[in-house]
Scaffold this active site. Structure first.
Site, PDB file in Angstrom:
ATOM      1  N   HIS A  86     -14.168  23.425  34.594  1.00 45.01           N
ATOM      2  CA  HIS A  86     -14.478  24.420  35.624  1.00 45.01           C
ATOM      3  C   HIS A  86     -15.664  25.269  35.154  1.00 45.01           C
ATOM      4  CE1 HIS A  86     -14.193  27.761  38.390  1.00 45.01           C
ATOM      5  NE2 HIS A  86     -13.483  26.968  39.165  1.00 45.01           N
ATOM      6  N   GLU A 153     -18.402  21.264  42.533  1.00 43.59           N
ATOM      7  CA  GLU A 153     -18.377  22.716  42.748  1.00 43.59           C
ATOM      8  C   GLU A 153     -19.604  23.357  42.117  1.00 43.59           C
ATOM      9  OE1 GLU A 153     -14.165  24.450  43.111  1.00 43.59           O
ATOM     10  OE2 GLU A 153     -14.638  24.277  40.988  1.00 43.59           O
TER      11      GLU A 153
HETATM   12  P1  PGA Z   1     -13.627  29.876  45.377  1.00 40.48           P
HETATM   13  O1  PGA Z   1     -13.272  29.182  43.985  1.00 40.48           O
HETATM   14  O2  PGA Z   1     -12.947  29.062  46.445  1.00 40.48           O
HETATM   15  O3  PGA Z   1     -13.088  31.260  45.258  1.00 40.48           O
HETATM   16  O4  PGA Z   1     -15.108  29.834  45.495  1.00 40.48           O
HETATM   17  C1  PGA Z   1     -13.304  27.808  43.841  1.00 40.48           C
HETATM   18  C2  PGA Z   1     -13.157  27.490  42.371  1.00 40.48           C
HETATM   19  O5  PGA Z   1     -13.636  28.241  41.533  1.00 40.48           O
HETATM   20  O6  PGA Z   1     -12.540  26.516  41.977  1.00 40.48           O
END
Ligand code: PGA
Length: 232
Positions: A86, A153
């Protein structure tokens, strides 16, 4: 096939708040999604009725590693998934450590949820393809056809409302699929994550993704209800 909805609860909830959210979640019909809840370690027991994921793990099974929690121990607690790589942890974990965690999870019959994505600076310097490729290939080095989940992401879209357009998501997801094809990896699911909420989910629904990973919205029962109903 149902879409996957991964709920990364981060460090948002105290134990009491987790109990409150669980009560509200029990009233939601999640039957049209494959829901995976990733609470803090301290809140696993609260969400044990759901498919459980961890937010991190350590790659050694046992030993003198103060403060760490092993993939092996998580597996014994019935945790079936674990987020690795992450962006909020990439300043701590190297690509090499991420790969060791991925392998440890697979060896312990768990499915890694591998997060990859460029930073704002990578985007500005137009090196996102290169960064995504490096993160992906280093994370899956040595992985054969074990089940994995990849979550695209971009860190500049996390937690700030700056989500991507549907076109941007589709382009990146198609690129990642091509990279996986080149390594003959077929046993995977591909998610998008980054500021997904009830105001934007309809605009970014696409069949190109197998599901979504949500952070902030995952601890708000109204958002969760709305999003899970939309993504069938
Ligand atoms: P968010 O987080 O939906 O608050 O942007 C997603 C993540 O960090 O996995």
């Amino acid at each position: 096939m149902k879409k996957i909805l991964v709920c990364n609860q981060k460090m948002f909830l105290t134990h009491d708040e987790a109990l409150e959210l669980k009560k509200k979640m029990d009233e939601i019909d999640f039957s049209n999604v494959d829901l995976i809840v990733c609470p803090s370690y301290l809140n696993f027991d609260v969400f044990k009725d759901y498919k459980l994921g961890a937010q991190n793990c350590f790659y050694e099974n046992k030993g003198a590693y103060t403060g760490e929690i092993s993939a092996y121990d998580l597996m014994l607690l019935n945790v079936r998934y674990c987020i690795v790589g992450h962006s909020e942890r990439r300043n701590i974990d190297t690509n090499e450590a991420i790969n060791l965690k991925v392998k440890a999870l697979i060896n312990n019959m768990m499915t890694p949820i591998i997060c990859i994505g460029e930073t704002k600076m990578d985007k500005d310097l137009r090196r996102e393809s290169e960064v995504i490729k490096k993160q992906l290939y280093s994370a899956i080095d040595g992985v054969l056809n074990d089940e994995i989940i990849i979550a695209y992401e971009p860190s500049w879209a996390i937690g700030n409302g700056n989500n991507l357009t549907k076109q941007e998501i589709e382009d990146s997801i198609k690129y990642i699929r091509k990279l996986l094809d080149q390594k003959n990896i077929t046993n995977y699911k591909l998610l998008y994550g980054g500021s997904v909420n009830k105001s934007n989910i309809e605009n970014i629904l696409t069949d190109v993704v197998d599901g979504y990973l949500i952070g902030n919205s995952s601890v708000d029962s109204k958002q969760l209800d709305y999003i899970s109903k939309c993504i069938k």
